[in-house]
Design an enzyme around this catalytic site. Structure first.
Site, PDB file in Angstrom:
ATOM      1  N   ARG A 141       5.210   1.047   2.307  1.00  0.00           N
ATOM      2  CA  ARG A 141       5.519   0.275   1.089  1.00  0.00           C
ATOM      3  C   ARG A 141       6.678   0.947   0.382  1.00  0.00           C
ATOM      4  O   ARG A 141       6.568   2.116  -0.022  1.00  0.00           O
ATOM      5  CB  ARG A 141       4.308   0.243   0.152  1.00  0.00           C
ATOM      6  CG  ARG A 141       3.006  -0.205   0.823  1.00  0.00           C
ATOM      7  CD  ARG A 141       2.900  -1.716   0.811  1.00  0.00           C
ATOM      8  NE  ARG A 141       1.819  -2.200   1.652  1.00  0.00           N
ATOM      9  CZ  ARG A 141       0.734  -2.835   1.207  1.00  0.00           C
ATOM     10  NH1 ARG A 141       0.562  -3.018  -0.081  1.00  0.00           N
ATOM     11  NH2 ARG A 141      -0.170  -3.287   2.051  1.00  0.00           N
TER      12      ARG A 141
ATOM     13  N   GLU B  21       7.715   0.668  -2.474  1.00  0.00           N
ATOM     14  CA  GLU B  21       7.593   0.623  -3.939  1.00  0.00           C
ATOM     15  C   GLU B  21       8.157   1.887  -4.553  1.00  0.00           C
ATOM     16  O   GLU B  21       8.006   2.965  -3.994  1.00  0.00           O
ATOM     17  CB  GLU B  21       6.111   0.505  -4.324  1.00  0.00           C
ATOM     18  CG  GLU B  21       5.503  -0.813  -3.905  1.00  0.00           C
ATOM     19  CD  GLU B  21       4.036  -0.664  -3.529  1.00  0.00           C
ATOM     20  OE1 GLU B  21       3.539   0.475  -3.480  1.00  0.00           O
ATOM     21  OE2 GLU B  21       3.415  -1.705  -3.266  1.00  0.00           O
TER      22      GLU B  21
ATOM     23  N   ARG C 123      -1.535   7.548  -7.463  1.00  0.00           N
ATOM     24  CA  ARG C 123      -2.311   6.797  -6.467  1.00  0.00           C
ATOM     25  C   ARG C 123      -1.469   5.935  -5.532  1.00  0.00           C
ATOM     26  O   ARG C 123      -1.987   5.115  -4.805  1.00  0.00           O
ATOM     27  CB  ARG C 123      -3.366   5.942  -7.168  1.00  0.00           C
ATOM     28  CG  ARG C 123      -2.752   4.936  -8.103  1.00  0.00           C
ATOM     29  CD  ARG C 123      -3.771   4.438  -9.104  1.00  0.00           C
ATOM     30  NE  ARG C 123      -3.119   3.591 -10.067  1.00  0.00           N
ATOM     31  CZ  ARG C 123      -3.438   2.325 -10.295  1.00  0.00           C
ATOM     32  NH1 ARG C 123      -4.426   1.765  -9.667  1.00  0.00           N
ATOM     33  NH2 ARG C 123      -2.779   1.627 -11.182  1.00  0.00           N
ATOM     34  N   HIS C 124      -0.144   6.113  -5.586  1.00  0.00           N
ATOM     35  CA  HIS C 124       0.733   5.374  -4.677  1.00  0.00           C
ATOM     36  C   HIS C 124       1.434   6.297  -3.691  1.00  0.00           C
ATOM     37  O   HIS C 124       1.942   7.343  -4.071  1.00  0.00           O
ATOM     38  CB  HIS C 124       1.815   4.617  -5.458  1.00  0.00           C
ATOM     39  CG  HIS C 124       1.301   3.378  -6.118  1.00  0.00           C
ATOM     40  ND1 HIS C 124       0.905   3.364  -7.428  1.00  0.00           N
ATOM     41  CD2 HIS C 124       1.104   2.134  -5.632  1.00  0.00           C
ATOM     42  CE1 HIS C 124       0.481   2.137  -7.727  1.00  0.00           C
ATOM     43  NE2 HIS C 124       0.586   1.384  -6.656  1.00  0.00           N
TER      44      HIS C 124
ATOM     45  N   GLU D   7      -7.899   0.170  -7.439  1.00  0.00           N
ATOM     46  CA  GLU D   7      -8.199  -0.776  -6.365  1.00  0.00           C
ATOM     47  C   GLU D   7      -8.290  -0.010  -5.049  1.00  0.00           C
ATOM     48  O   GLU D   7      -7.402   0.771  -4.725  1.00  0.00           O
ATOM     49  CB  GLU D   7      -7.069  -1.807  -6.291  1.00  0.00           C
ATOM     50  CG  GLU D   7      -7.229  -2.793  -5.162  1.00  0.00           C
ATOM     51  CD  GLU D   7      -5.894  -3.434  -4.788  1.00  0.00           C
ATOM     52  OE1 GLU D   7      -5.207  -3.968  -5.689  1.00  0.00           O
ATOM     53  OE2 GLU D   7      -5.541  -3.384  -3.599  1.00  0.00           O
TER      54      GLU D   7
ATOM     55  N   SER E 250      -8.264  -4.925  -0.714  1.00  0.00           N
ATOM     56  CA  SER E 250      -8.232  -6.351  -1.021  1.00  0.00           C
ATOM     57  C   SER E 250      -8.399  -7.133   0.255  1.00  0.00           C
ATOM     58  O   SER E 250      -8.128  -6.646   1.353  1.00  0.00           O
ATOM     59  CB  SER E 250      -6.980  -6.775  -1.778  1.00  0.00           C
ATOM     60  OG  SER E 250      -5.859  -6.152  -1.287  1.00  0.00           O
TER      61      SER E 250
ATOM     62  N   ARG F 157      -7.019   6.302  -0.642  1.00  0.00           N
ATOM     63  CA  ARG F 157      -7.695   5.980  -1.908  1.00  0.00           C
ATOM     64  C   ARG F 157      -9.211   6.094  -1.765  1.00  0.00           C
ATOM     65  O   ARG F 157      -9.903   6.511  -2.684  1.00  0.00           O
ATOM     66  CB  ARG F 157      -7.308   4.579  -2.381  1.00  0.00           C
ATOM     67  CG  ARG F 157      -5.887   4.542  -2.876  1.00  0.00           C
ATOM     68  CD  ARG F 157      -5.659   3.302  -3.693  1.00  0.00           C
ATOM     69  NE  ARG F 157      -4.265   3.213  -4.102  1.00  0.00           N
ATOM     70  CZ  ARG F 157      -3.757   2.189  -4.755  1.00  0.00           C
ATOM     71  NH1 ARG F 157      -4.528   1.166  -5.073  1.00  0.00           N
ATOM     72  NH2 ARG F 157      -2.498   2.184  -5.097  1.00  0.00           N
TER      73      ARG F 157
HETATM   74  P1  AMO Z   1      -3.104  -4.531  -0.175  1.00  0.00           P
HETATM   75  O1  AMO Z   1      -1.639  -4.657  -0.331  1.00  0.00           O
HETATM   76  O2  AMO Z   1      -3.936  -4.699  -1.401  1.00  0.00           O
HETATM   77  O3  AMO Z   1      -3.640  -5.623   0.850  1.00  0.00           O
HETATM   78  O4  AMO Z   1      -3.429  -3.149   0.504  1.00  0.00           O
HETATM   79  C1  AMO Z   1      -4.752  -2.827   0.889  1.00  0.00           C
HETATM   80  C2  AMO Z   1      -5.135  -1.451   0.398  1.00  0.00           C
HETATM   81  O5  AMO Z   1      -4.240  -0.476   0.920  1.00  0.00           O
HETATM   82  C3  AMO Z   1      -4.058   0.560  -0.017  1.00  0.00           C
HETATM   83  N1  AMO Z   1      -2.647   0.654  -0.403  1.00  0.00           N
HETATM   84  C4  AMO Z   1      -2.033   1.785  -0.798  1.00  0.00           C
HETATM   85  N2  AMO Z   1      -2.471   3.036  -0.906  1.00  0.00           N
HETATM   86  C5  AMO Z   1      -1.605   3.978  -1.348  1.00  0.00           C
HETATM   87  N3  AMO Z   1      -0.321   3.733  -1.676  1.00  0.00           N
HETATM   88  C6  AMO Z   1       0.178   2.476  -1.571  1.00  0.00           C
HETATM   89  N4  AMO Z   1       1.462   2.223  -1.894  1.00  0.00           N
HETATM   90  C7  AMO Z   1      -0.694   1.432  -1.110  1.00  0.00           C
HETATM   91  N5  AMO Z   1      -0.547   0.116  -0.901  1.00  0.00           N
HETATM   92  C8  AMO Z   1      -1.742  -0.343  -0.475  1.00  0.00           C
HETATM   93  C9  AMO Z   1      -4.891   0.226  -1.238  1.00  0.00           C
HETATM   94  C10 AMO Z   1      -5.026  -1.254  -1.118  1.00  0.00           C
HETATM   95  O6  AMO Z   1      -6.161  -1.745  -1.781  1.00  0.00           O
HETATM   96  N6  AMO Z   1      -2.976  -7.469   3.891  1.00  0.00           N
HETATM   97  C11 AMO Z   1      -3.788  -7.079   2.756  1.00  0.00           C
HETATM   98  C12 AMO Z   1      -5.205  -6.756   3.146  1.00  0.00           C
HETATM   99  C13 AMO Z   1      -5.973  -7.968   3.627  1.00  0.00           C
HETATM  100  O7  AMO Z   1      -5.988  -8.991   2.913  1.00  0.00           O
HETATM  101  O8  AMO Z   1      -6.591  -7.888   4.698  1.00  0.00           O
HETATM  102  C14 AMO Z   1      -3.132  -5.866   2.081  1.00  0.00           C
HETATM  103  O9  AMO Z   1      -2.319  -5.173   2.638  1.00  0.00           O
HETATM  104  O10 AMO Z   1      -6.130   0.893  -1.134  1.00  0.00           O
END
Ligand code: AMO
Length: 443
Positions: free
Chosen positions: A219, A221, A227-228, A366, A369, A417
């Site tokens: 990602r 971002e 937490r990212h 979170e 999802s 997480r």
């Molecule tokens: P989502 O984008 O919510 O859903 O990602 C799912 C879970 O992955 C973790 N996560 C992260 N952890 C740390 N740093 C980050 N930048 C980061 N981004 C995501 C989180 C998050 O809840 N395709 C959907 C899932 C699905 O619907 O099956 C998805 O990627 O714990």
């Protein structure tokens, strides 16, 4: 000398009574050397713990004594000797050495302290992760992570899921086009994949029925939060002939099972971290998105600006509310507005403004999802377009929906997480061996 002879036991494998007066060879790092005049102690540390090596001056060969006294902390040694039960020593024994082999001397000073006496900054620890890992506290985190992933594999395998892998070099975005890392793929532009989402869905059309994947997600971002990460590990499932409630049930049961397994198999590591786990109670509370918003609105007069998504502050308020009411940290938020969830989440037939999408939360964060997915190709094209995306870029994905795609659902849960929430660790970087964040690209 064969390297196999350099170690016969880990420090923890020695039963002082059973092995009393017997010869063993331990190998590891010099944790400490204490020269007390008439007696010299070398503390040897391996992955499993510590052992005290005792050299009584009068009874020890002077050359070996000299080697022992000159050992530099964190050097690698193999020590052969006799086991003597000693209740005051770690693990209840001491080793009376017959041979000390210095395999590799450490430079000094060390980049950071390993004894735990001086707590180093996170950045210092990450810069010298190899040394940081020599602290029991750090190793404990990664042993627990191992137990978590082992529990995931065993839980999902027992429920008929097949482990799969999807490509990490891809041509399209899945989770919104703004947070992609572009890379050069021969003469074309490509990206590091944000999620196995599209591939795990294609596998449903392939008839694999229930799949899971544990792998990296990327990602781009710009977040610089506790937490990212820019590279995280996602545990993903996808299951055919299931709706969102079915996969939520799988998720909550899996989380409870992971807690049970960690408590059962990683008690020593938990003790190092001072973490006391409580298996979450099932089923997890399910709040609708509207109910969650009501909790936020009712709770305080602070200006809460959560925009499209539930913001951090709102998540805190809801998490605390749930904890106060139920004593539990985990809960679901269900029935999200369709427009703020990804195109692949299926809207309710009776109210298309809401989707069969959910988030699974832990107090302030979170964790996961998921959703029941759109499985009808025409509807999927409409959803892609309504999110301002071009269906042409998704042709490889849409194709799998035109020749018999079963209804299906799934979720993704972030491994880091999950581990950090379980252990009460404050910064996500602590639970990644070599984190990738806004500033960190090495080691
Ligand atoms: P989502 O984008 O919510 O859903 O990602 C799912 C879970 O992955 C973790 N996560 C992260 N952890 C740390 N740093 C980050 N930048 C980061 N981004 C995501 C989180 C998050 O809840 N395709 C959907 C899932 C699905 O619907 O099956 C998805 O990627 O714990």
């Amino acid at each position: 000398m064969s390297l196999a002879n350099l170690r016969t036991h880990y420090t923890s494998q020695i039963d002082p009574q059973q092995l009393s007066d017997q010869k063993v060879t331990l190998a590891g790092w010099v944790h400490e050397v204490r020269d007390l005049g008439g007696i010299c102690f070398v503390v040897l540390r391996d992955r499993e713990g510590r052992a005290q090596v005792t050299l009584v001056k009068k009874k020890t060969d002077p050359e070996m004594l000299d080697t022992a006294r000159k050992l530099v902390r964190e050097s690698v040694v193999s020590i052969r000797g006799m086991i003597k039960p000693e209740s005051k020593a770690p693990n209840g024994y001491e080793l009376i050495p017959e041979e000390i082999i210095l395999l590799n001397e450490a430079q000094s000073p060390l980049p950071m302290d390993t004894t735990g006496k001086v707590e180093a900054e996170l950045d210092t620890r990450l810069d010298s992760r190899f040394i940081d890992l020599r602290r029991e506290r750090t190793t404990a985190i990664f042993r627990i992570r191992h137990e978590v992933l082992r529990a995931v594999r065993s839980f999902l395998t027992d429920r008929g899921f097949i482990e799969t892998s999807s490509p990490k070099v891809v041509a399209t975005a899945t989770e919104g086009g703004t947070s992609l890392f572009p890379i050069t793929y021969f003469d074309r532009e490509a990206f590091l994949n944000q999620s196995p989402q599209l591939f795990k869905q294609i596998l449903m059309s392939g008839g694999l029925d229930r799949v899971f994947e544990i792998g990296p997600i990327f990602r781009a971002e710009e977040h610089d939060t506790r937490r990212h990460l820019n590279e995280a590990t996602s545990i993903d499932i996808e299951a055919s002939f299931c709706d969102h409630f079915d996969v939520m049930e799988i998720l909550e049961n899996m989380v409870a099972y992971i807690y049970e397994q960690v408590i059962e198999n990683a008690s020593t590591s938990l003790a190092f971290l001072g973490a006391e786990l409580k298996v979450p109670k099932l089923p997890f509370l399910k709040l609708t998105y509207d109910e969650a918003i009501e909790i936020v609105n009712a709770s305080s007069d602070e200006m809460l600006n959560w925009g499209d998504d539930l913001g951090t502050m709102a998540e805190h308020i809801i998490g605390e509310h749930v904890y106060k009411e139920t004593g539990e940290s985990h809960y679901f938020i269900i029935d999200w507005p369709t427009e703020i969830k990804p195109f692949y989440a299926i809207p309710y037939e009776e109210n298309p403004l809401l989707s069969k999408a959910f988030d699974m939360m832990h107090r302030t964060m979170e964790l996961s999802s998921g959703a029941q997915r759109v499985h009808v190709p025409e509807m999927l094209i409409g959803r892609i377009e309504s999110q301002g995306l071009d269906p042409e870029g998704f042709e490889f994905y849409l194709k799998a929906f035109r020749y018999g795609m079963p209804p299906h659902a799934g979720w993704g849960i972030g491994c880091e997480r999950l581990v950090m929430s379980m252990l009460g660790v404050d910064n996500i970087r602590d639970v990644v061996l070599f984190p990738r964040d806004r500033r960190r690209l090495s080691p």
